[in-house]
Design a protein around this motif. Structure first.
Motif, PDB file in Angstrom:
ATOM      1  N   GLY A 125       0.457  -6.148   5.577  1.00  0.00           N
ATOM      2  CA  GLY A 125       0.057  -5.217   6.340  1.00  0.00           C
ATOM      3  C   GLY A 125      -1.614  -5.173   6.937  1.00  0.00           C
ATOM      4  N   THR A 126      -2.260  -5.613   5.907  1.00  0.00           N
ATOM      5  CA  THR A 126      -3.703  -6.105   6.141  1.00  0.00           C
ATOM      6  C   THR A 126      -3.854  -7.158   7.006  1.00  0.00           C
ATOM      7  OG1 THR A 126      -4.344  -4.977   3.893  1.00  0.00           O
ATOM      8  CG2 THR A 126      -5.907  -6.225   5.224  1.00  0.00           C
ATOM      9  N   ALA A 127      -3.020  -8.180   6.581  1.00  0.00           N
ATOM     10  CA  ALA A 127      -3.239  -9.315   7.463  1.00  0.00           C
ATOM     11  C   ALA A 127      -2.818  -9.358   8.776  1.00  0.00           C
ATOM     12  CB  ALA A 127      -2.489 -10.398   6.686  1.00  0.00           C
ATOM     13  N   LEU A 128      -1.645  -8.422   9.138  1.00  0.00           N
ATOM     14  CA  LEU A 128      -1.162  -8.401  10.341  1.00  0.00           C
ATOM     15  C   LEU A 128      -1.722  -7.240  11.207  1.00  0.00           C
ATOM     16  CD1 LEU A 128       2.341  -9.356   9.319  1.00  0.00           C
ATOM     17  CD2 LEU A 128       0.854 -10.534  10.714  1.00  0.00           C
ATOM     18  N   ASP A 308      -2.583   2.955   1.685  1.00  0.00           N
ATOM     19  CA  ASP A 308      -3.840   3.256   2.039  1.00  0.00           C
ATOM     20  C   ASP A 308      -4.189   4.634   2.541  1.00  0.00           C
ATOM     21  OD1 ASP A 308      -2.763   3.383   4.462  1.00  0.00           O
ATOM     22  OD2 ASP A 308      -3.614   1.717   5.546  1.00  0.00           O
ATOM     23  N   GLU A 309      -5.397   4.698   3.078  1.00  0.00           N
ATOM     24  CA  GLU A 309      -5.705   6.246   3.209  1.00  0.00           C
ATOM     25  C   GLU A 309      -4.559   6.815   4.259  1.00  0.00           C
ATOM     26  OE1 GLU A 309      -7.495   9.917   3.267  1.00  0.00           O
ATOM     27  OE2 GLU A 309      -7.510   8.372   1.622  1.00  0.00           O
ATOM     28  N   ILE A 348       5.657   8.199   8.145  1.00  0.00           N
ATOM     29  CA  ILE A 348       4.279   8.039   7.258  1.00  0.00           C
ATOM     30  C   ILE A 348       3.674   6.714   7.785  1.00  0.00           C
ATOM     31  CG2 ILE A 348       3.392   7.258   5.017  1.00  0.00           C
ATOM     32  CD1 ILE A 348       5.918   8.603   3.929  1.00  0.00           C
ATOM     33  N   GLY A 349       2.289   7.060   8.183  1.00  0.00           N
ATOM     34  CA  GLY A 349       1.530   6.084   8.435  1.00  0.00           C
ATOM     35  C   GLY A 349       1.029   5.951  10.015  1.00  0.00           C
ATOM     36  N   GLU A 374      -4.343   6.313  11.645  1.00  0.00           N
ATOM     37  CA  GLU A 374      -4.125   4.672  11.466  1.00  0.00           C
ATOM     38  C   GLU A 374      -4.064   4.362   9.891  1.00  0.00           C
ATOM     39  OE1 GLU A 374      -6.835   0.697  12.503  1.00  0.00           O
ATOM     40  OE2 GLU A 374      -7.669   2.563  12.553  1.00  0.00           O
ATOM     41  N   SER A 375      -3.073   3.271   9.980  1.00  0.00           N
ATOM     42  CA  SER A 375      -2.626   2.692   8.591  1.00  0.00           C
ATOM     43  C   SER A 375      -1.974   1.461   8.877  1.00  0.00           C
ATOM     44  CB  SER A 375      -1.346   3.499   8.139  1.00  0.00           C
ATOM     45  OG  SER A 375      -0.918   3.220   6.876  1.00  0.00           O
ATOM     46  N   ILE A 376      -2.066   0.930   7.598  1.00  0.00           N
ATOM     47  CA  ILE A 376      -1.292  -0.668   7.894  1.00  0.00           C
ATOM     48  C   ILE A 376       0.233  -0.521   7.697  1.00  0.00           C
ATOM     49  CG2 ILE A 376      -3.451  -1.987   7.243  1.00  0.00           C
ATOM     50  CD1 ILE A 376      -1.969  -2.043   4.216  1.00  0.00           C
TER      51      ILE A 376
END
Length: 410
Positions: A125-128, A308-309, A348-349, A374-376
């Motif tokens: 999720g972070t990378a994309l 994540d948050e 969710i997200g 916003e979320s990954i």
């Protein structure tokens, strides 16, 4: 050509022409497991016939994936290949279309350490993240469709003879995506217009709140100023239509990040991270998930919320009548692509930028100021039933029925 091959060709044509709507000179990226190989080959042919410049196929194998989760070193799951993320971003920036084909068993990673699953979901999720932003603001065309695998079919039709399970799942998928109609492409255009009628009604209403009541559910969702209901077809940055999910029966918008209060209970199993999460409830205060309970998969669900948050908040509100075709088929697919289109659902997200006025051109800070999450991650879960009532409440406090007994009341 036999009947199955005819329907397979129609399905591939539908995915190419209506799903991603490949344009002459455009690159198409297909992500699929080996179970979908026969379909992918037909889709590649249809894409080139439609004028595709190049078709890039990224293959995955469920057996290999399972072996990695069982045997790879722990630190492997904290990484996502930088080159793959860079390639995906570059393809998107250059206007490629993306087709994802889901086939995996809902129980693919059952028994795997939940930490490994959540670590990899977080790393991917972070990378994309940049690619996700492009997807969620309609910069590029994309679609998600499904093809049976033997393991998935056995989960959906456990009482059928093993030799018939895959055929039965094919039949259910063909029916759900309207392949069995005389002209599937035209059938989808008509379906798109039907959903847009509900979109127009809801956008005219400008509800400030939605109040959900059902067994185990008493939830109020505030909608942000300038929210937009959307459904079925989308339009990318270059003005071309595409269909992000096939099937789709929903109309949806965004919640105000901090405006969700109460409790909501699931009504269908959620397939997430190669596991089943079932019979769960979430409690919200000022938008944030403050309590999680589940009879099955509780640890997986808690780790999803802790991604994540932003994964502590909602990003989507979607309405689907109980009498929708997929619901009436009485087939539980154990796959969100189908099950979310048989039921009202939430996600969710992260929120979709195109669900707010001017959102497609807003940056992350502006979207946050507008009240979007916003979320990954972005994970839909099903909450609808024949017992669900929903009221729309306007800014001046007037209330009117939106759903009664699980179906549209407007």
């Amino acid at each position: 050509m036999n009947d199955f091959q005819t329907r397979l060709e129609k399905y591939a044509e539908l995915a190419v022409k209506v799903g991603v709507n490949v344009q002459p000179g455009q690159t198409l990226v297909i992500n699929a497991t080996l179970d979908a190989a026969e379909f992918v080959r037909v889709a590649v042919k249809k894409a080139y016939e439609a004028g595709a410049y190049n078709v890039v196929v990224n293959w995955n194998d469920d057996t290999v994936s399972r072996l990695k989760y069982e045997l790879a070193p722990e630190e492997t799951f904290n990484e996502y290949p930088k080159w793959r993320a860079k390639e995906t971003e570059e393809l998107a920036e250059n206007g490629a279309a993306f087709m994802s084909i889901v086939s995996s068993s809902p129980d693919l990673l059952k028994g795997v350490q939940p930490q490994r699953i959540s670590n990899f979901q977080k790393a991917a999720g972070t990378a994309l993240a940049n690619y996700r932003r492009m997807i969620q603001s309609d910069k590029v065309s994309w679609t998600v469709i499904a093809v049976p695998s033997r393991e998935w079919a056995a989960k959906v039709f456990p009482d059928a003879p093993e030799s018939e399970q895959v055929d039965k799942l094919w039949d259910a998928i063909f029916k759900a995506v309207r392949v069995d109609s005389e002209n599937p492409v035209q059938a989808w255009k008509q379906h798109d217009e039907t959903l847009h009628k509900k979109v127009r009604i809801l956008n005219d209403k400008r509800f400030k709140f939605l109040h959900y009541k059902a067994p185990g559910t008493d939830l109020t969702i505030e909608l942000p100023n300038g929210h937009l209901w959307v459904g079925a077809g989308s339009i990318n940055e270059k003005g071309f239509e595409f269909m992000a999910n096939m099937p789709t029966e929903e109309v949806f918008t965004v919640p105000l990040k901090t405006g969700v209060n109460g409790v909501v209970s699931s009504t269908k199993p959620l397939s997430y991270g190669g596991n089943i999460i079932d019979k769960f409830s979430l409690t919200f205060q000022n938008g944030r998930i403050v309590d999680v309970k589940a009879e099955e998969g509780e640890e997986i669900l808690k780790r999803l919320v802790e991604t994540d948050e932003g994964s502590h908040y909602l990003g989507e509100v979607a309405l689907v009548p109980y009498d929708s075709p997929i619901s009436q088929s009485n087939v539980l697919f154990f796959n969100t692509l189908f099950d979310e289109n048989a039921s009202n659902h939430l996600a969710i997200g992260s929120a979709y930028a195109f669900c707010i006025e001017g959102g497609k051109t807003m940056n992350a800070e502006q979207l946050a100021q507008a009240g979007l999450n916003e979320s990954i991650t972005h994970v839909d879960f099903m909450i609808g039933s024949a017992d669900m009532d929903i009221d729309g409440i306007t800014e001046d406090g007037k209330s009117e029925p939106v759903f009664r007994g699980g179906n549209w009341a407007i």
